[in-house]
Motif scaffolding. Sequence first.
Motif, short mmCIF file in Angstrom:
data_model
loop_
_atom_site.label_atom_id
_atom_site.label_comp_id
_atom_site.label_asym_id
_atom_site.label_seq_id
_atom_site.Cartn_x
_atom_site.Cartn_y
_atom_site.Cartn_z
N TYR A 117 18.68 -29.27 -38.66
CA TYR A 117 18.57 -29.33 -37.21
C TYR A 117 17.14 -29.70 -36.78
CZ TYR A 117 19.46 -28.19 -32.34
OH TYR A 117 19.61 -28.27 -30.98
N LEU A 118 16.15 -29.05 -37.38
CA LEU A 118 14.76 -29.35 -37.05
C LEU A 118 14.41 -30.78 -37.46
CD1 LEU A 118 11.96 -28.58 -36.00
CD2 LEU A 118 11.48 -27.59 -38.25
N GLN A 119 14.84 -31.19 -38.64
CA GLN A 119 14.55 -32.54 -39.09
C GLN A 119 15.15 -33.58 -38.15
OE1 GLN A 119 16.12 -32.03 -43.07
NE2 GLN A 119 14.07 -31.93 -43.94
N GLU A 120 16.38 -33.36 -37.70
CA GLU A 120 17.02 -34.30 -36.77
C GLU A 120 16.31 -34.29 -35.41
OE1 GLU A 120 19.20 -36.68 -37.46
OE2 GLU A 120 18.98 -35.98 -39.53
N LYS A 121 15.86 -33.13 -34.98
CA LYS A 121 15.14 -33.02 -33.70
C LYS A 121 13.83 -33.82 -33.77
CE LYS A 121 15.99 -30.78 -30.59
NZ LYS A 121 16.78 -31.15 -29.39
N ILE A 134 2.29 -35.72 -34.47
CA ILE A 134 1.56 -35.40 -35.69
C ILE A 134 2.25 -34.17 -36.26
CG2 ILE A 134 -0.61 -34.62 -36.71
CD1 ILE A 134 -2.08 -35.99 -34.39
N LEU A 135 2.76 -34.28 -37.47
CA LEU A 135 3.43 -33.18 -38.13
C LEU A 135 2.41 -32.50 -39.04
CD1 LEU A 135 6.32 -32.14 -37.98
CD2 LEU A 135 6.84 -33.50 -39.99
N SER A 136 2.15 -31.24 -38.79
CA SER A 136 1.09 -30.51 -39.49
C SER A 136 1.68 -29.47 -40.43
CB SER A 136 0.18 -29.83 -38.47
OG SER A 136 -0.87 -29.15 -39.11
N THR A 137 1.13 -29.40 -41.65
CA THR A 137 1.67 -28.45 -42.62
C THR A 137 0.71 -28.22 -43.78
OG1 THR A 137 3.68 -27.87 -43.84
CG2 THR A 137 2.93 -30.17 -43.99
N TRP A 183 10.04 -30.34 -42.85
CA TRP A 183 9.23 -31.56 -42.91
C TRP A 183 10.14 -32.76 -43.10
CZ3 TRP A 183 8.11 -35.50 -46.34
CH2 TRP A 183 6.90 -36.15 -46.18
N VAL A 184 9.79 -33.86 -42.46
CA VAL A 184 10.60 -35.06 -42.56
C VAL A 184 9.68 -36.26 -42.75
CG1 VAL A 184 10.69 -35.36 -40.04
CG2 VAL A 184 12.46 -36.36 -41.45
N GLU A 185 10.11 -37.18 -43.59
CA GLU A 185 9.33 -38.40 -43.80
C GLU A 185 9.86 -39.45 -42.84
OE1 GLU A 185 7.35 -40.63 -47.56
OE2 GLU A 185 8.93 -39.18 -47.88
N ASN A 186 8.95 -40.02 -42.06
CA ASN A 186 9.35 -40.97 -41.03
C ASN A 186 8.13 -41.83 -40.71
OD1 ASN A 186 9.84 -42.15 -38.41
ND2 ASN A 186 11.45 -40.63 -38.09
N GLU A 187 8.29 -43.14 -40.73
CA GLU A 187 7.15 -44.04 -40.51
C GLU A 187 6.56 -43.92 -39.10
OE1 GLU A 187 9.67 -48.06 -39.42
OE2 GLU A 187 9.24 -47.60 -41.51
N ILE A 239 4.49 -27.10 -38.92
CA ILE A 239 5.66 -26.70 -39.71
C ILE A 239 5.20 -25.57 -40.63
CG2 ILE A 239 7.38 -27.43 -41.40
CD1 ILE A 239 7.79 -28.82 -38.80
N GLU A 240 5.47 -24.35 -40.21
CA GLU A 240 5.09 -23.18 -41.01
C GLU A 240 6.20 -22.15 -40.93
OE1 GLU A 240 1.20 -21.49 -40.24
OE2 GLU A 240 0.53 -23.38 -39.37
N PRO A 241 6.43 -21.41 -42.01
CA PRO A 241 7.43 -20.34 -41.94
C PRO A 241 6.94 -19.22 -41.03
CG PRO A 241 6.40 -20.41 -44.11
CD PRO A 241 5.82 -21.53 -43.31
#
Length: 189
Positions: free
Chosen positions: A61-65, A76-79, A92-96, A30-32
């Motif tokens: 849209y990205l968060q829902e995807k 793995i969400l990288s940022t 970025w989204v918080e999700n267990e 997740i980068e601009p």
Amino acid sequence: KEGYWFSSFTKKEMINWLDQYRGLKIKIDIEPPIPRGKYNVWTSIRWLVVNFFRHAPNKKYLQEKIKSLSKDTEIILSTFPLPKFLLKHLGWVENERLSYNYMYYSTFIPKWFRGIYKYYYRVFIKRNKDAYFSVGLMGTGIFHNEPVYKNSEEMKKDIFFLRENGVQNIVFFRIESLVERGWLDATLS
């Protein structure tokens, strides 16, 4: 052409490309969008600040995807190691069901500022105990002029710092650079 990262600024058609990886183990950066031209510390800081104030048209849209994919895809969400309210702007989204990876790229930080950087990271690690942390850079990225470790000892110091602070999962940016530079043995010792 479009980059290997995703963010709230990525076109919906590009975000939809993530569907082809459903059911696999994937890492999403997740980068601009990167700035055009040569890399340096000041353009990077300006790039980050500007993108945190720009309208992010596809944030939801990205968060829902990502949420949808996480139901049957190991992600793995990288940022960046930034506060969550800033990261949410990028998608970025918080999700267990997600794992998280944060960049510990000391080579991007001027030597005179690294003490503060390490202090910040000690606190950040405590709040993100189960996360992955990336060390780097062993080799350059897309600009081909990003600052890299001068030797394997610099890389080892970063690895030891992370380990001393309880990090269990370490990721290497451009692991092939370990082989190219002959440092693979340095990471195993």
